[in-house]
Design a protein around this motif. Structure first.
Motif, PDB file in Angstrom:
ATOM      1  N   ALA A 179      -6.911  15.732   9.254  1.00  0.00           N
ATOM      2  CA  ALA A 179      -7.329  14.593   8.433  1.00  0.00           C
ATOM      3  C   ALA A 179      -7.941  13.502   9.295  1.00  0.00           C
ATOM      4  CB  ALA A 179      -6.130  14.054   7.654  1.00  0.00           C
ATOM      5  N   THR A 212     -11.929  12.438   9.105  1.00  0.00           N
ATOM      6  CA  THR A 212     -12.328  11.052   8.851  1.00  0.00           C
ATOM      7  C   THR A 212     -13.303  10.570   9.911  1.00  0.00           C
ATOM      8  OG1 THR A 212     -10.153  10.640   7.874  1.00  0.00           O
ATOM      9  CG2 THR A 212     -11.463   8.712   8.460  1.00  0.00           C
ATOM     10  N   CYS A 237      -8.732  10.440   2.469  1.00  0.00           N
ATOM     11  CA  CYS A 237      -9.197  10.569   1.080  1.00  0.00           C
ATOM     12  C   CYS A 237     -10.011   9.357   0.646  1.00  0.00           C
ATOM     13  CB  CYS A 237      -8.005  10.766   0.143  1.00  0.00           C
ATOM     14  SG  CYS A 237      -7.125  12.329   0.355  1.00  0.00           S
ATOM     15  N   LEU A 292     -11.266  11.786  -5.172  1.00  0.00           N
ATOM     16  CA  LEU A 292     -10.765  11.420  -3.847  1.00  0.00           C
ATOM     17  C   LEU A 292      -9.890  10.173  -3.886  1.00  0.00           C
ATOM     18  CD1 LEU A 292     -14.026  12.166  -1.858  1.00  0.00           C
ATOM     19  CD2 LEU A 292     -11.832  13.321  -1.538  1.00  0.00           C
ATOM     20  N   LEU A 342      -6.555  11.296  -5.227  1.00  0.00           N
ATOM     21  CA  LEU A 342      -5.774  12.011  -4.219  1.00  0.00           C
ATOM     22  C   LEU A 342      -5.188  11.045  -3.194  1.00  0.00           C
ATOM     23  CD1 LEU A 342      -8.095  15.100  -3.599  1.00  0.00           C
ATOM     24  CD2 LEU A 342      -5.839  15.113  -4.696  1.00  0.00           C
ATOM     25  N   GLY A 343      -5.974  10.040  -2.786  1.00  0.00           N
ATOM     26  CA  GLY A 343      -5.474   9.061  -1.821  1.00  0.00           C
ATOM     27  C   GLY A 343      -4.291   8.286  -2.357  1.00  0.00           C
TER      28      GLY A 343
END
Length: 499
Positions: free
Chosen positions: A205, A209, A254, A276, A279-280
């Motif tokens: 992740a 990012t 996310c 997104l 999901l975050g």
């Protein structure tokens, strides 16, 4: 192009300045110290992990002295902050740092460091032990939102959870819980293997990012280098988010992707933004502040705004329906907490001295923090408008203002919470805010050495009683006042004298 032309072009390229060289050296040294802390194995900063010795993560099991690892961590943080500030200071000159090659090297450095740290035991706090236990509960048919580690006595995973969190249910969203359950399913009775799976997801992740941010800024060399400094090669974030293996990394990934998707004009961009964001928020609820950025940008397009909001809400609701309504309770209980290093601890003490100690004054402090948040956000919005005009109020800028206001005003804030601000900060133009956030993260990070309940030697207890309990609240209070002062000055219109 001939070889002579290429040679001439290479010769014309500006050489790296001494400051840039020192900045790079400080950043690399900081990252190496962070890696060494994990490599040494269980210590005051690194909780021990049970499981087969051949299971990753790996370490030397050197049992280093608490004084040594605390000193190494402090040096890593100070060097990292110094390197960041120095690197950011030379960016405007574009002398030797604002080149695509430099940006690529910084991104590669951060990605390699994240990959190495995934194979080492997490350090800094014991939160990853909680994650493993919550995943274990779900795989065994228990709800992590209504049970604690004490409800699994004798379990090889739950027994590793440290005090005072053994009775605490999960405060994380369903997406985080599903990832934790996946790691538990893969790891089985091995705590090491369970943590390793979580570390791989976390590092992926972080790297994803960084690559998204790098792609977003690729057209401007100076901005690209700055973005790499603020996220991928940021030694403070590598220390907190990657070595510390906090669930915030997944949530940040996310919402940063959501901010980038919000700039796409197609309907697919709206669908991706909503999914997104959902999901975050379903990973960690506080990143929901970022959703207000796209909402502000879409305020004149109600159809698109309704589509994004509807999809995000549907994702969040679906997640909480799957884990059960009891998942909402722990989140609301923690909303009135006050962290030990927060300036609001000072306010709480003052109120108890004046009015009496019969109350914790949490409701009053919560109201005060909301008023402060509004003041900081209003001040930063004025400063932003003065610098860029109304057209500069993009989704990322609005999200950044609200996140920074939250971090400086919230009664409960921990160093890894700052990762959200840095993820958004890398998407906007440079300003003095860069330095304020580096200072904020450094002060908080030094306050939590270590960020776990660990019996330190008597001669190190001052780290908790003095640094965390006394110095840090005052330092953060001063930093907040300085932020407001800077925002007020930045919002003033420029007056040019008549000829």
């Amino acid at each position: 192009m001939t070889s002579e032309t290429r040679s001439a072009g290479a010769a014309a390229a500006p050489a790296a300045t001494p400051v840039a060289v020192l900045a790079t050296a400080a950043i690399v040294a900081s990252i190496l110290l962070t890696i060494t802390i994990g490599l040494l194995g269980p210590s005051a900063l690194v909780p021990a992990l049970t499981g087969a010795a051949w299971h990753p993560p790996f370490s030397l099991s050197a049992a280093p002295d608490p004084h040594l690892v605390v000193a190494m961590a402090a040096a890593a943080l100070v060097l990292g902050a110094a390197g960041l500030l120095a690197g950011l200071s030379v960016l405007p000159s574009r002398a030797g740092v604002a080149r695509p090659l430099v940006a690529r090297r910084l991104v590669a450095l951060g990605c390699v460091a994240a990959g190495v740290l995934a194979f080492l035991p997490p350090s800094g706090s014991g939160d990853h032990l909680n994650y493993a236990a919550y995943g274990r509960m779900l795989t065994l048919g228990l709800s992590p939102y209504s049970h604690g580690a004490t409800d699994l006595p004798g379990d090889p995973i739950a027994d590793a959870v440290e005090e005072p969190w053994r009775e605490e249910p999960s405060v994380y969203g369903p997406v985080a819980t599903f990832v934790q359950a996946l790691a538990s399913w893969v790891g089985g009775d091995s705590l090491r293997l369970t943590i390793f799976v979580l570390a791989l997801v976390n590092a992926a992740a972080f790297v994803a990012t960084g690559l998204l941010i790098d792609r977003f800024t690729r057209h401007d060399p100076a901005r690209r280098v700055r973005a790499a400094l603020l996220w991928t090669a940021n030694p403070l974030l590598l220390y907190q988010l990657v070595a510390g293996m906090h669930v915030d990394t997944l949530a940040i990934a996310c919402v940063v992707a959501a901010l980038l998707a919000s700039g796409l004009p197609s309907k697919g961009g709206a669908l991706a933004t909503g999914a997104l964001l959902g999901l975050g928020v379903a990973a960690k609820v506080n990143v929901g502040l970022v959703a207000l950025g796209p909402a502000w940008e879409m305020r004149r397009r109600p159809g698109r705004l309704a589509l994004v909001a509807g999809i995000a809400l549907a994702v969040v609701i679906a997640g909480y329906v799957l884990v059960g309504a009891e998942a909402v309770g722990p989140v609301t209980r923690t909303s009135k907490s006050i962290s030990h290093a927060s300036p609001w601890k000072l306010v709480q003490g003052w109120l108890q001295e004046i009015v009496g100690t019969g109350s914790a004054y949490r409701s009053e402090i919560q109201i005060g923090s909301l008023l402060l948040l509004a003041l900081i956000a209003w001040s930063l919005f004025r400063a932003t408008r003065a610098a860029r005009g109304p057209a500069g109020e993009s989704a990322a800028v609005v999200a950044l203002v609200l996140v920074v206001a939250y971090l400086f005003a919230s009664p409960y804030v921990l160093p890894w919470y700052d990762g959200l601000a840095f993820g958004v900060l890398a998407l906007v133009a440079a300003s003095t805010l860069d330095r304020f956030l580096v200072a904020h993260l450094l002060v908080l990070s030094l306050a939590y050495l270590p960020a776990r309940v660990y019996v330190l030697p008597d001669d190190l207890e001052w780290l908790r009683s003095v640094v965390r309990g006394q110095v840090t609240p005052w330092a953060l209070l001063a930093l907040t006042a300085a932020l407001l002062w800077w925002a007020r000055r930045a919002a003033r219109p420029l007056h040019t004298p008549r000829a």
